[in-house]
Motif scaffolding. Sequence first.
Motif, PDB file in Angstrom:
ATOM      1  N   THR A 135       0.847  -1.024   0.159  1.00  0.00           N
ATOM      2  CA  THR A 135      -0.084  -0.255  -0.097  1.00  0.00           C
ATOM      3  C   THR A 135       0.676   1.268  -0.087  1.00  0.00           C
ATOM      4  N   TYR A 136       0.020   2.270  -0.129  1.00  0.00           N
ATOM      5  CA  TYR A 136       0.958   3.611  -0.103  1.00  0.00           C
ATOM      6  C   TYR A 136       1.672   3.769   0.953  1.00  0.00           C
ATOM      7  N   ASN A 137       1.448   3.322   2.048  1.00  0.00           N
ATOM      8  CA  ASN A 137       1.904   3.633   3.479  1.00  0.00           C
ATOM      9  C   ASN A 137       3.150   2.394   3.702  1.00  0.00           C
ATOM     10  N   GLY A 138       3.271   1.335   2.803  1.00  0.00           N
ATOM     11  CA  GLY A 138       4.413   0.325   2.988  1.00  0.00           C
ATOM     12  C   GLY A 138       3.904  -0.860   3.538  1.00  0.00           C
ATOM     13  N   LYS A 139       2.701  -1.055   3.862  1.00  0.00           N
ATOM     14  CA  LYS A 139       2.149  -2.210   4.274  1.00  0.00           C
ATOM     15  C   LYS A 139       1.560  -3.383   3.260  1.00  0.00           C
ATOM     16  N   MET A 140       1.810  -4.536   3.515  1.00  0.00           N
ATOM     17  CA  MET A 140       1.315  -5.651   2.322  1.00  0.00           C
ATOM     18  C   MET A 140      -0.156  -5.746   2.763  1.00  0.00           C
ATOM     19  N   THR A 141      -0.864  -5.793   1.695  1.00  0.00           N
ATOM     20  CA  THR A 141      -2.377  -5.984   1.589  1.00  0.00           C
ATOM     21  C   THR A 141      -2.913  -6.952   0.718  1.00  0.00           C
ATOM     22  N   LYS A 142      -3.764  -7.673   1.158  1.00  0.00           N
ATOM     23  CA  LYS A 142      -4.228  -8.673  -0.101  1.00  0.00           C
ATOM     24  C   LYS A 142      -5.871  -8.306  -0.421  1.00  0.00           C
ATOM     25  N   ILE A 143      -5.875  -8.319  -1.634  1.00  0.00           N
ATOM     26  CA  ILE A 143      -7.563  -8.100  -2.029  1.00  0.00           C
ATOM     27  C   ILE A 143      -7.795  -8.965  -3.175  1.00  0.00           C
ATOM     28  N   SER A 169     -12.561  -8.141 -18.596  1.00  0.00           N
ATOM     29  CA  SER A 169     -11.706  -7.432 -19.390  1.00  0.00           C
ATOM     30  C   SER A 169     -11.572  -5.861 -19.218  1.00  0.00           C
ATOM     31  N   ASP A 170     -12.630  -5.559 -18.140  1.00  0.00           N
ATOM     32  CA  ASP A 170     -12.871  -3.927 -18.006  1.00  0.00           C
ATOM     33  C   ASP A 170     -12.109  -3.345 -16.685  1.00  0.00           C
ATOM     34  N   LEU A 171     -10.746  -3.947 -16.431  1.00  0.00           N
ATOM     35  CA  LEU A 171      -9.948  -3.482 -15.284  1.00  0.00           C
ATOM     36  C   LEU A 171      -9.762  -1.933 -15.416  1.00  0.00           C
ATOM     37  N   GLY A 172      -9.903  -1.387 -16.492  1.00  0.00           N
ATOM     38  CA  GLY A 172      -9.604   0.058 -16.624  1.00  0.00           C
ATOM     39  C   GLY A 172      -8.087   0.191 -16.403  1.00  0.00           C
ATOM     40  N   GLY A 173      -7.301  -0.543 -16.476  1.00  0.00           N
ATOM     41  CA  GLY A 173      -5.598  -0.411 -16.257  1.00  0.00           C
ATOM     42  C   GLY A 173      -5.188  -0.232 -14.883  1.00  0.00           C
ATOM     43  N   PHE A 174      -5.822  -1.472 -14.090  1.00  0.00           N
ATOM     44  CA  PHE A 174      -5.673  -1.400 -12.703  1.00  0.00           C
ATOM     45  C   PHE A 174      -3.980  -1.308 -12.577  1.00  0.00           C
ATOM     46  N   GLU A 175      -3.528  -0.340 -11.860  1.00  0.00           N
ATOM     47  CA  GLU A 175      -2.269  -0.113 -12.011  1.00  0.00           C
ATOM     48  C   GLU A 175      -1.518  -0.711 -10.394  1.00  0.00           C
ATOM     49  N   VAL A 176      -0.415  -1.295 -10.574  1.00  0.00           N
ATOM     50  CA  VAL A 176       0.432  -1.780  -9.239  1.00  0.00           C
ATOM     51  C   VAL A 176       1.719  -1.775  -9.522  1.00  0.00           C
ATOM     52  N   THR A 177       2.429  -1.373  -8.325  1.00  0.00           N
ATOM     53  CA  THR A 177       3.942  -1.292  -8.442  1.00  0.00           C
ATOM     54  C   THR A 177       4.245  -2.446  -7.901  1.00  0.00           C
ATOM     55  N   PRO A 178       5.315  -3.280  -8.929  1.00  0.00           N
ATOM     56  CA  PRO A 178       5.898  -4.455  -8.152  1.00  0.00           C
ATOM     57  C   PRO A 178       6.762  -4.101  -6.674  1.00  0.00           C
ATOM     58  N   PRO A 179       6.993  -4.781  -5.758  1.00  0.00           N
ATOM     59  CA  PRO A 179       6.647  -6.400  -5.690  1.00  0.00           C
ATOM     60  C   PRO A 179       5.105  -6.756  -5.369  1.00  0.00           C
ATOM     61  N   VAL A 180       4.661  -7.644  -6.328  1.00  0.00           N
ATOM     62  CA  VAL A 180       3.192  -7.988  -6.274  1.00  0.00           C
ATOM     63  C   VAL A 180       2.900  -9.529  -6.466  1.00  0.00           C
ATOM     64  N   SER A 181       2.026 -10.104  -5.894  1.00  0.00           N
ATOM     65  CA  SER A 181       1.873 -11.504  -6.202  1.00  0.00           C
ATOM     66  C   SER A 181       0.376 -11.886  -6.410  1.00  0.00           C
ATOM     67  N   PHE A 182       0.105 -12.857  -7.307  1.00  0.00           N
ATOM     68  CA  PHE A 182      -1.005 -13.172  -8.088  1.00  0.00           C
ATOM     69  C   PHE A 182      -1.293 -14.708  -7.445  1.00  0.00           C
ATOM     70  N   ARG A 183      -2.483 -15.021  -6.570  1.00  0.00           N
ATOM     71  CA  ARG A 183      -2.666 -16.150  -6.468  1.00  0.00           C
ATOM     72  C   ARG A 183      -3.950 -16.949  -6.647  1.00  0.00           C
ATOM     73  N   LEU A 184      -4.301 -18.023  -6.850  1.00  0.00           N
ATOM     74  CA  LEU A 184      -5.466 -18.924  -7.182  1.00  0.00           C
ATOM     75  C   LEU A 184      -5.826 -19.116  -5.837  1.00  0.00           C
ATOM     76  N   GLN A 185      -6.833 -18.413  -5.136  1.00  0.00           N
ATOM     77  CA  GLN A 185      -7.355 -18.882  -3.971  1.00  0.00           C
ATOM     78  C   GLN A 185      -8.333 -20.098  -3.977  1.00  0.00           C
ATOM     79  N   SER A 186      -9.307 -20.103  -4.859  1.00  0.00           N
ATOM     80  CA  SER A 186     -10.044 -21.101  -4.966  1.00  0.00           C
ATOM     81  C   SER A 186     -10.122 -21.430  -6.452  1.00  0.00           C
ATOM     82  N   GLY A 187     -10.505 -22.715  -7.017  1.00  0.00           N
ATOM     83  CA  GLY A 187     -10.283 -23.260  -8.129  1.00  0.00           C
ATOM     84  C   GLY A 187      -9.418 -23.854  -8.691  1.00  0.00           C
ATOM     85  N   THR A 188      -9.197 -24.380  -9.909  1.00  0.00           N
ATOM     86  CA  THR A 188      -8.184 -25.235 -10.412  1.00  0.00           C
ATOM     87  C   THR A 188      -7.622 -24.436 -11.746  1.00  0.00           C
ATOM     88  N   GLY A 189      -8.335 -23.480 -12.188  1.00  0.00           N
ATOM     89  CA  GLY A 189      -7.849 -22.660 -13.391  1.00  0.00           C
ATOM     90  C   GLY A 189      -7.932 -23.590 -14.542  1.00  0.00           C
TER      91      GLY A 189
END
Length: 153
Positions: free
Chosen positions: A65-73, A87-107
Motif C-alpha cells: 500500500t501507499y504506506n508500505g504495508k502489505m495487503t491482499k485483495i 476485461s474491463d479492469l481499466g488499467g488497474f495499476e500496481v507497483t511491484p513487488p506483487v503476487s497473484f494467487r489462485l485462492q479457489s478453483g483449479t484454473g
Amino acid sequence: MAEDSMPDLSRPQMFLFGCVLKSDKKEHKVEVDDDEADHQLSLKAVCLGAEAEDKFHTVEIEGVTYNGKMTKIPLAVLKPSILPSVSDLGGFEVTPPVSFRLQSGTGPVYISGQHFVSMKESDEEEEEENNTSPVKRPSIMASGKVPQVNKSQ
C-alpha cells in the motif's frame, strides 16, 4: 542488434505482461531488483481457460500500500457459466513487488496487461539539468526596467 534498433531508454518502455495460475502453479510473483528503473504493471484482463471447471475461481492480489504495508485483495471471482472473464479492469495499476494467487478453483486463469519501465534519472543527470549556465543580461535588463526611447531626436 544494430545500433539503430536499440531502444531509447530515456523514454518509458512498454512490454506485454502475462501469467497463468492453475492447480500446480497457484502463485505468480513479480519482483523487481532494479534500482535504475521504475516499474509499473497495468492489468487489463483476467480470464478462464476453456478447460476450466464450472466452479468459482478466485484470484487474489497481494501488494504494498501507499504506506508500505502489505495487503491482499480479491482481483476477480470467475465461473465459466456465469462470468468467464473480466476485461474491463481499466488499467488497474500496481507497483511491484506483487503476487497473484489462485485462492479457489483449479484454473487455468490468465492475467494479462502491460509492464511499464522508465529509467530513473541519475544524480549526475539531475545536476547537469539543474546546473545550466545562466544567460547574462545587460544590467539595465536585470533591473526589470524598460529603457525609455527618446522620441525628440
